[in-house]
Design an enzyme around this catalytic site. Structure first.
Site, short mmCIF file in Angstrom:
data_model
loop_
_atom_site.label_atom_id
_atom_site.label_comp_id
_atom_site.label_asym_id
_atom_site.label_seq_id
_atom_site.Cartn_x
_atom_site.Cartn_y
_atom_site.Cartn_z
N HIS A 14 66.00 -3.09 107.23
CA HIS A 14 67.11 -3.72 107.93
C HIS A 14 66.81 -3.93 109.41
O HIS A 14 67.38 -4.82 110.05
CB HIS A 14 68.38 -2.87 107.77
N ASP A 15 65.94 -3.10 109.98
CA ASP A 15 65.59 -3.24 111.40
C ASP A 15 64.56 -4.33 111.66
O ASP A 15 64.10 -4.48 112.80
CB ASP A 15 65.05 -1.91 111.93
N SER A 31 72.76 -8.63 111.46
CA SER A 31 73.44 -7.46 110.94
C SER A 31 74.96 -7.66 111.08
O SER A 31 75.50 -8.66 110.62
CB SER A 31 72.92 -6.21 111.66
N ASP A 67 65.01 -4.96 102.86
CA ASP A 67 66.29 -4.50 103.43
C ASP A 67 67.13 -3.84 102.34
O ASP A 67 67.53 -4.50 101.37
CB ASP A 67 67.02 -5.69 104.04
#
Length: 346
Positions: free
Chosen positions: A324-325, A153, A294
């Site tokens: 995204h996690d 990230s 994502d």
């Protein structure tokens, strides 16, 4: 270039650092390194940081090859569980005999600037600025060559910026869920979060602003498919009452309300959207990982970065329920990627 597909955050307090030089470290313990920021240090914006030092933490085997690990804007130097801080933000990956093996490597993580101080103003800080601050920590510990920089990230953005600025200081990058620039839709979502934070500051309710902005952020980290699996759509009795998914988001916001300040979040959120590197200028070998679900870092942006990197080692595209996690949730899949990338380091 090879492509692999597969199926398959713990927040912590930030205690005061201990300014101890790692050269005195023995065994496999962890130690903080507090490095004074030079008086003439300026951000690329021309601004000065209010803080006087940048703090990193060395974990693992003293004298072993050095791995730098950096995560999202909520991450910091406590990457591994320690005697002083309980669970680190990525203890599933950084551990004894883990994918990032503390019996084989020493691992450096650091706290991003700016610090979370009540009353502090936001600053215009870039991922290149964060890379320069990391460079100060590396100078302090004897300027070792970084065997691998693993960035996820926001940390992946910093890894790319670091390699662009300091190609001789790092041997390989492992970049997960990060690209060469922010996507406009992700910027739009973060822009709303920043306006929430500003509105709450003006209303004298900064913690409520952090909580509400976190609720919105959580909807962008995850996927519609996960929410559909986890939450029923049954309506409450009356208008204005919370739906089950709203109760979950409210709880996540309350858990985060004192973890940061509006000014720090504004600074780091803007830093994500200000991120910009030239892929062609990054000559360090890169393992690049993107998740097809994502929404913050769309897979097409990852593919564009891969196509433009002159030293792409491997591109991994992977499905995940977690968007995204995924780098925090897909432990087995991420572990396999990390072990492969690190296996030849000695």
């Amino acid at each position: 270039m090879r492509t692999m597909a597969f199926d398959t955050q713990t927040l912590s307090a930030e205690p005061l650092c201990r300014p101890v030089r790692p050269l005195a470290r023995n065994g496999n313990g962890a130690i903080d390194i507090a490095v004074r920021i030079p008086a003439d240090f300026r951000l690329l914006s021309g601004e000065r940081l209010g803080q006087r030092q940048v703090v990193g933490r060395l974990h693992g085997k003293a004298g072993a090859p050095l791995i730098v690990v950096a995560g999202g804007i909520s991450a910091g130097r406590f990457v591994h569980r320690t005697e002083t801080n309980g669970l680190g933000w990525w203890s599933g990956a950084v551990s004894i005999r883990g994918p990032i093996d503390l019996s084989r490597f020493q691992v450096l993580a650091f706290d991003y600037a700016p610090e979370a101080e009540d009353g502090a103003q936001s600053v215009t800080i870039t991922t290149h600025d964060q890379a320069r601050l990391l460079g100060l920590i590396l100078d302090e510990i004897g300027d070792p060559t970084v065997a691998a920089f693993i960035g996820c990230s926001y940390g992946g953005m910093i890894a790319l910026a670091f390699a662009e600025l300091f190609p001789a200081r790092v041997e390989q990058l492992i970049v997960v869920s990060a690209a060469h620039r922010a996507h406009p839709q992700a910027t739009a979502w973060r822009g709303i979060q920043r306006r929430i934070l500003k509105l709450a500051q003006e209303a004298g309710r900064p913690e409520d602003g952090v909580a509400l902005a976190r609720e919105l952020a959580m909807t962008t980290y995850r996927t519609a498919e996960e929410f559909a699996e986890r939450f029923v759509t049954e309506a409450p009795t009356s208008a204005g009452q919370a739906y089950p998914v709203c109760e979950y988001l409210t709880a996540r916001g309350k858990a985060y309300r004192t973890h940061t300040t509006p000014s720090r979040w504004l600074s780091l959120s803007d830093s994500i959207d200000r991120h910009n590197v030239t892929p062609e200028a990054i000559t360090t070998p890169v393992t690049l990982v993107g998740f097809t679900s994502d929404r913050l870092v769309p897979i097409d942006d990852i593919r564009e970065l891969a196509a433009r990197l002159p030293a792409l080692f491997r591109l991994v595209e992977a499905p995940s329920l977690y968007g995204h996690d995924a780098f925090l949730k897909e432990d087995e899949a991420v572990a396999a990627i990390l072990r492969t990338a690190l296996k030849d380091i000695d």
